[in-house]
Each structure stands twice: as structure tokens, then as C-alpha cells.
Scaffold this active site. Structure first.
Site, mmCIF file in Angstrom:
data_model
loop_
_atom_site.group_PDB
_atom_site.id
_atom_site.type_symbol
_atom_site.label_atom_id
_atom_site.label_comp_id
_atom_site.label_asym_id
_atom_site.label_seq_id
_atom_site.Cartn_x
_atom_site.Cartn_y
_atom_site.Cartn_z
ATOM 1 C CG ASP A 74 -73.226 -28.111 -20.015
ATOM 2 O OD1 ASP A 74 -74.190 -27.323 -20.146
ATOM 3 O OD2 ASP A 74 -72.234 -27.857 -19.302
ATOM 4 C CD GLN A 75 -67.652 -25.591 -25.117
ATOM 5 O OE1 GLN A 75 -67.991 -24.424 -25.257
ATOM 6 N NE2 GLN A 75 -67.148 -26.308 -26.108
#
Length: 197
Positions: A74-75
Site C-alpha cells: 500500500d502507498q
């Protein structure tokens, strides 16, 4: 561990960018879409949000596929405490890029690996500092006409034309900004017994 003994490797994502990055390793893998609530918790720091969601995505698929090696990622793109998600629409992308114009934005990209054979979990977060140059609205709209980055946190694809919007970037892993930190992931896979060159 040789390739014949490799457990099923699953990328807990349907992102084409993450899939393309993982293909660099030359390992057989599957993709699966996790059903993860990505809502930010009250007061949650951007780095913690990315790590929590990377683990949650991997855990979601790991429960369904016992014995597999599952990768979650995830970012977050953050300007102070403000977090920019995927814009989803052109006007949202314009607003994001206007907000980031002339600013340094911190991209936290987390990657998690769960070994379903023993339940061992690994997670790392990689920081990339991105300095956007001063952008006027006409530049932003021209960019988005050529490369509508509606599925990218921060509305700019550094691996494409979005690089022209930047003054500088710095970080330990160039693949982190694209969405899957391969240096950290390679380290995790080796820890799990996967042979990589």
C-alpha cells in the site's frame, strides 16, 4: 528452496503496476483482490496507514489461501498530515496537483509478506521524497490529457510523463514510488527461503 519447492506466491493486488514490477523477479505468481477497508483511522500517521493496509491486504488473502506466500502493498502520499489517495476523477487530480505544486510530498510505500506455512509476517515501509515543481493549471491539465493518472496516489506517474512535473526525488528504492518496493520484497522473499539471484 529451489523453484520446484516454491510455495504458491500470491500478490494481494490487482494493480497492473504492482504486477509488472513483480514480474521482474521471474517467479510464477497469482494475483488476488483483497477485500480490505482502506479507511484511515483517526489521527493515523501516513506511514502507519500504509503499513497497516499492506499487512491487512496480505492477511485477507492469506486466510483464504493457507500455505501460500502472500504479498501485500500500500502507498500513501502525504503533505504534512494531509493524505492524497487515488483521485478517481480528472477534477480531483487537478486539485491534488495544484495542492502539491511547489511542495515536497512524502510517499510511504509499505510491503508485507506473510508466509502461510508458518504464519511469519514481515513488513517494511520505504520513504520517497518527491519535490513537485511549481505548476500552473494549464500544465496540469495538459499532463492529465496525455496521462490521466486517476489510479495513482498523488495523480502523477513518475515512471511515465509525470516525471516532468517533478524537480527532484530521493529514496532508497526506485520501484517504491511505482507501488512495490522490490529491494525490500527481495529481502523478505530470501528470508522466506525463496532463491533470487
Amino acid at each position: 528452496m529451489n523453484a520446484h519447492a516454491l510455495p504458491c506466491l500470491i500478490l494481494a493486488s490487482t494493480s497492473i503496476y504492482r504486477r509488472q514490477l513483480l514480474e521482474r523477479f521471474g517467479l510464477p505468481f497469482e494475483t488476488s483482490s483483497p477485500q480490505t477497508d482502506e479507511t484511515r483511522l483517526p489521527g493515523e500517521a501516513p506511514e502507519h496507514l500504509a503499513q497497516r493496509l499492506a499487512l491487512a491486504k496480505a492477511r485477507d488473502i492469506s486466510r483464504l489461501r493457507p500455505g501460500a506466500l502472500v504479498i501485500g502493498s500500500d502507498q500513501t502520499a502525504a503533505l504534512g498530515v494531509e493524505i492524497f489517495g487515488k483521485p478517481g476523477a480528472i477534477e480531483n487530480a487537478v486539485a491534488q496537483l495544484q495542492r502539491m505544486s511547489g511542495q515536497e510530498v512524502l510517499f510511504h510505500t509499505a510491503v508485507a509478506l506473510i508466509d502461510g506455512r508458518n504464519g511469519f509476517e514481515q513488513c517494511e515501509s520505504i520513504l520517497t521524497r518527491v519535490r513537485f515543481r511549481s505548476l500552473d493549471e494549464s500544465e496540469i491539465r495538459r499532463y492529465l490529457e496525455h496521462e490521466p493518472a486517476l489510479d495513482c496516489a498523488g495523480s502523477a506517474k513518475c515512471e511515465g510523463l509525470g516525471i516532468t512535473l517533478l524537480d527532484a526525488l530521493s529514496g532508497d528504492d526506485p520501484t517504491a514510488l511505482i507501488g512495490l518496493p522490490l529491494i525490500a520484497l527481495a529481502r523478505m522473499l530470501r528470508t522466506a527461503g525463496v532463491e533470487l539471484p
